[in-house]
Design a protein around this motif. Sequence first.
Motif, PDB file in Angstrom:
ATOM      1  N   CYS A  69      78.720  34.141  72.800  1.00 23.64           N
ATOM      2  CA  CYS A  69      77.895  35.288  73.175  1.00 23.64           C
ATOM      3  C   CYS A  69      76.629  34.779  73.860  1.00 23.64           C
ATOM      4  CB  CYS A  69      77.517  36.107  71.944  1.00 23.64           C
ATOM      5  SG  CYS A  69      78.931  36.646  70.949  1.00 23.64           S
ATOM      6  N   ALA A  70      76.306  35.347  75.009  1.00 28.33           N
ATOM      7  CA  ALA A  70      75.132  34.909  75.764  1.00 28.33           C
ATOM      8  C   ALA A  70      74.622  36.068  76.615  1.00 28.33           C
ATOM      9  CB  ALA A  70      75.478  33.716  76.653  1.00 28.33           C
ATOM     10  N   PRO A  71      73.338  36.052  76.986  1.00 29.23           N
ATOM     11  CA  PRO A  71      72.801  37.134  77.811  1.00 29.23           C
ATOM     12  C   PRO A  71      73.469  37.248  79.181  1.00 29.23           C
ATOM     13  CG  PRO A  71      71.029  35.888  76.784  1.00 29.23           C
ATOM     14  CD  PRO A  71      72.292  35.125  76.533  1.00 29.23           C
ATOM     15  N   SER A  72      73.844  36.123  79.767  1.00 30.67           N
ATOM     16  CA  SER A  72      74.451  36.147  81.094  1.00 30.67           C
ATOM     17  C   SER A  72      75.252  34.873  81.292  1.00 30.67           C
ATOM     18  CB  SER A  72      73.372  36.257  82.188  1.00 30.67           C
ATOM     19  OG  SER A  72      72.684  35.019  82.334  1.00 30.67           O
ATOM     20  N   THR A  73      75.872  34.742  82.461  1.00 32.88           N
ATOM     21  CA  THR A  73      76.586  33.508  82.803  1.00 32.88           C
ATOM     22  C   THR A  73      75.746  32.612  83.705  1.00 32.88           C
ATOM     23  OG1 THR A  73      77.643  34.669  84.663  1.00 32.88           O
ATOM     24  CG2 THR A  73      78.855  34.562  82.573  1.00 32.88           C
ATOM     25  N   HIS A  74      74.451  32.890  83.783  1.00 34.40           N
ATOM     26  CA  HIS A  74      73.567  32.025  84.552  1.00 34.40           C
ATOM     27  C   HIS A  74      73.604  30.615  83.952  1.00 34.40           C
ATOM     28  CE1 HIS A  74      69.813  30.312  86.140  1.00 34.40           C
ATOM     29  NE2 HIS A  74      69.903  31.232  87.098  1.00 34.40           N
TER      30      HIS A  74
ATOM     31  N   VAL B 125      86.058  30.778  66.219  1.00 34.73           N
ATOM     32  CA  VAL B 125      84.685  30.270  66.199  1.00 34.73           C
ATOM     33  C   VAL B 125      83.826  31.211  67.030  1.00 34.73           C
ATOM     34  CG1 VAL B 125      83.152  28.373  66.807  1.00 34.73           C
ATOM     35  CG2 VAL B 125      85.446  27.890  65.941  1.00 34.73           C
ATOM     36  N   ILE B 126      82.818  31.809  66.396  1.00 30.94           N
ATOM     37  CA  ILE B 126      81.903  32.718  67.092  1.00 30.94           C
ATOM     38  C   ILE B 126      80.533  32.051  67.179  1.00 30.94           C
ATOM     39  CG2 ILE B 126      80.809  34.994  67.072  1.00 30.94           C
ATOM     40  CD1 ILE B 126      83.079  35.983  65.293  1.00 30.94           C
ATOM     41  N   VAL B 127      80.033  31.884  68.391  1.00 31.70           N
ATOM     42  CA  VAL B 127      78.680  31.354  68.608  1.00 31.70           C
ATOM     43  C   VAL B 127      77.844  32.516  69.121  1.00 31.70           C
ATOM     44  CG1 VAL B 127      77.268  29.626  69.773  1.00 31.70           C
ATOM     45  CG2 VAL B 127      79.638  29.090  69.163  1.00 31.70           C
ATOM     46  N   SER B 128      76.986  33.064  68.252  1.00 33.22           N
ATOM     47  CA  SER B 128      76.318  34.317  68.593  1.00 33.22           C
ATOM     48  C   SER B 128      75.243  34.159  69.655  1.00 33.22           C
ATOM     49  CB  SER B 128      75.702  34.936  67.332  1.00 33.22           C
ATOM     50  OG  SER B 128      74.639  34.141  66.859  1.00 33.22           O
ATOM     51  N   ASP B 129      74.659  32.983  69.798  1.00 32.04           N
ATOM     52  CA  ASP B 129      73.634  32.747  70.826  1.00 32.04           C
ATOM     53  C   ASP B 129      73.958  31.445  71.542  1.00 32.04           C
ATOM     54  OD1 ASP B 129      71.474  34.919  70.471  1.00 32.04           O
ATOM     55  OD2 ASP B 129      71.759  34.189  68.432  1.00 32.04           O
ATOM     56  N   ALA B 130      74.993  31.480  72.363  1.00 28.39           N
ATOM     57  CA  ALA B 130      75.433  30.262  73.040  1.00 28.39           C
ATOM     58  C   ALA B 130      74.395  29.744  74.027  1.00 28.39           C
ATOM     59  CB  ALA B 130      76.755  30.522  73.768  1.00 28.39           C
ATOM     60  N   ASP B 131      73.462  30.592  74.441  1.00 28.20           N
ATOM     61  CA  ASP B 131      72.411  30.146  75.356  1.00 28.20           C
ATOM     62  C   ASP B 131      71.419  29.213  74.669  1.00 28.20           C
ATOM     63  OD1 ASP B 131      71.929  32.683  73.999  1.00 28.20           O
ATOM     64  OD2 ASP B 131      69.936  32.623  74.890  1.00 28.20           O
TER      65      ASP B 131
ATOM     66  N   GLY C  99      75.834  40.228  78.084  1.00 26.71           N
ATOM     67  CA  GLY C  99      75.234  41.550  78.107  1.00 26.71           C
ATOM     68  C   GLY C  99      73.790  41.487  77.672  1.00 26.71           C
ATOM     69  N   PRO C 100      73.002  42.512  77.982  1.00 26.59           N
ATOM     70  CA  PRO C 100      71.582  42.518  77.599  1.00 26.59           C
ATOM     71  C   PRO C 100      71.417  42.628  76.098  1.00 26.59           C
ATOM     72  CG  PRO C 100      72.229  44.636  78.503  1.00 26.59           C
ATOM     73  CD  PRO C 100      73.393  43.721  78.716  1.00 26.59           C
ATOM     74  N   PRO C 101      70.228  42.310  75.574  1.00 26.05           N
ATOM     75  CA  PRO C 101      69.987  42.439  74.133  1.00 26.05           C
ATOM     76  C   PRO C 101      70.283  43.854  73.651  1.00 26.05           C
ATOM     77  CG  PRO C 101      68.194  41.236  75.170  1.00 26.05           C
ATOM     78  CD  PRO C 101      69.053  41.756  76.284  1.00 26.05           C
ATOM     79  N   GLY C 102      70.988  43.938  72.531  1.00 25.99           N
ATOM     80  CA  GLY C 102      71.311  45.235  71.972  1.00 25.99           C
ATOM     81  C   GLY C 102      72.589  45.851  72.480  1.00 25.99           C
TER      82      GLY C 102
ATOM     83  N   PRO D 238      81.859  41.102  80.426  1.00 24.05           N
ATOM     84  CA  PRO D 238      80.493  41.638  80.435  1.00 24.05           C
ATOM     85  C   PRO D 238      80.388  42.967  79.691  1.00 24.05           C
ATOM     86  CG  PRO D 238      81.554  42.061  82.544  1.00 24.05           C
ATOM     87  CD  PRO D 238      82.550  41.287  81.712  1.00 24.05           C
ATOM     88  N   LEU D 239      79.341  43.086  78.881  1.00 22.21           N
ATOM     89  CA  LEU D 239      79.009  44.338  78.217  1.00 22.21           C
ATOM     90  C   LEU D 239      77.813  44.961  78.924  1.00 22.21           C
ATOM     91  CD1 LEU D 239      80.471  42.541  75.955  1.00 22.21           C
ATOM     92  CD2 LEU D 239      79.366  44.070  74.326  1.00 22.21           C
ATOM     93  N   ARG D 240      77.700  46.265  78.877  1.00 17.42           N
ATOM     94  CA  ARG D 240      76.596  46.946  79.528  1.00 17.42           C
ATOM     95  C   ARG D 240      75.635  47.516  78.483  1.00 17.42           C
ATOM     96  NH1 ARG D 240      80.041  52.215  81.665  1.00 17.42           N
ATOM     97  NH2 ARG D 240      80.592  53.018  79.583  1.00 17.42           N
ATOM     98  N   GLN D 241      74.452  47.903  78.947  1.00 15.79           N
ATOM     99  CA  GLN D 241      73.507  48.550  78.051  1.00 15.79           C
ATOM    100  C   GLN D 241      74.029  49.934  77.673  1.00 15.79           C
ATOM    101  OE1 GLN D 241      70.109  46.896  77.609  1.00 15.79           O
ATOM    102  NE2 GLN D 241      70.472  48.020  75.720  1.00 15.79           N
ATOM    103  N   PRO D 242      74.179  50.227  76.393  1.00 15.04           N
ATOM    104  CA  PRO D 242      74.688  51.544  76.010  1.00 15.04           C
ATOM    105  C   PRO D 242      73.739  52.659  76.429  1.00 15.04           C
ATOM    106  CG  PRO D 242      74.736  50.008  74.150  1.00 15.04           C
ATOM    107  CD  PRO D 242      73.949  49.363  75.233  1.00 15.04           C
ATOM    108  N   ALA D 243      74.275  53.791  76.797  1.00 14.63           N
ATOM    109  CA  ALA D 243      73.461  54.947  77.141  1.00 14.63           C
ATOM    110  C   ALA D 243      72.752  55.459  75.889  1.00 14.63           C
ATOM    111  CB  ALA D 243      74.335  56.047  77.735  1.00 14.63           C
TER     112      ALA D 243
END
Length: 428
Positions: free
Chosen positions: A187-192, A155-161, A79-82, A208-213
């Motif tokens: 956790c990563a910004p995308s699956t790219h 195991v949580i990896v907050s910035d796997a990218d 998902g995007p940042p935030g 996938p998470l989306r940008q909250p409204a």
Amino acid sequence: MPDVFADLVGQDDVVDTLRRAAASAAAVLRGAAAVHAAATAGPVDPDDADALAAEAEATEGAGGADQESGMTHAWILTGPPGSGRSVAARAFAAALQCLRGTGCGECQGCHTTLAGTHADVRLVVPEGLSIGVGEMRALVLRAASTPSGGRWQVVIVSDADRLTEAAGNALLKAVEEPPPRTVFLLCAPSTHPDDVSVTIRSRCRVLPLRQPAPEAVAEVLVRRDGVAPDVARWAAAAAQGHVGRARRLAGDPEARSRRDAVLAVPRRLTGVGAAFDAASALIEAAEAEAEAAVTESDAAERAALQTALGAGGTGRGAAGAMRGAAGQLKELEKRQKSRATRAQRDALDRALVDLAGFYRDALTAALRAPVAPVHTDTAALAEAGAQRWDAEGSLRRLEAVVECRAAIEANVKPRIAVEAMMLTLWKG
């Protein structure tokens, strides 16, 4: 009391999926307990052999995905940042450790996981620019142990990218052959492929998470943080759906001042010299913000290490210990320098996001698009810019900011990237 998913904003589908998976994980544990009880009670009735064998197969762990419930041993939350990737991972970990199996938010398992003190939940948050292979190997080794609480190792990896190639390979080995009760949450910004390797992704379930409204973010600020409704609406719009950023803008005057300085940049670009001055001011502001963020923790870490190594002691033994500690102090300084660099780039990226929002407002104003502005307090300035630049000029400026962010992410020197951006913003 709210459950563990209460802080996950605007992600109803994701919460539903994680609830079902946690319920399935709890059922796996109950099945394992039943198999153990039957095994210790004495010989198994032959008529029940097939049922027990099937149940044992189901309780070997989360290694095989249950397509109906969605439980598996490895997840990628994108998902995007935030958007709340790390929040979702922590909440899911708490639900897995919940003594009631529901993520109640009240039991010891939920409390300790959310507080970061649960013995069977390990969180990797890179302080520097990357996650190295040594750290990942140590983590995988510890995660292979039996859960101390009898539930799951998480195991949580907050910035796997930010995994290096070698660290990714170490993680891949564990994901390919997972321990019986270990769950990996990446956790990563995308699956790219630039964010998560294809080999790791193919062995994980992607969520996938989306940008909250902005409306959802504003509602949370009012309900949870006690922010005034009008301030919450402004902060949510200015943060472009980034929950943490919205909270800082709503409650931190210094964050608002830094934002105001960034949004004043378009007015300052009156020539080549002004463009370079604006670039220097932006870089220096990011450096100052990063230094303020890490100075206190750096000093505390250094003092703690020196004390552990015998600083302040007397006698030849203490002096010899401190002489031999030079290597450890140098390694600490290296880690702190990497963390400071990351903090500077994060601060600079936040400024660039604000700047991109301004030029986005100018573009939508030039196109007369029926959308609300990101920065309501500079809407008049964006409208004036739109009249002077037209839609094409606004788009070129927006692209320059986006390209600057990409260049810094690709390890271009921040000053060079920002100076090039400022010249493009001036010339259009």
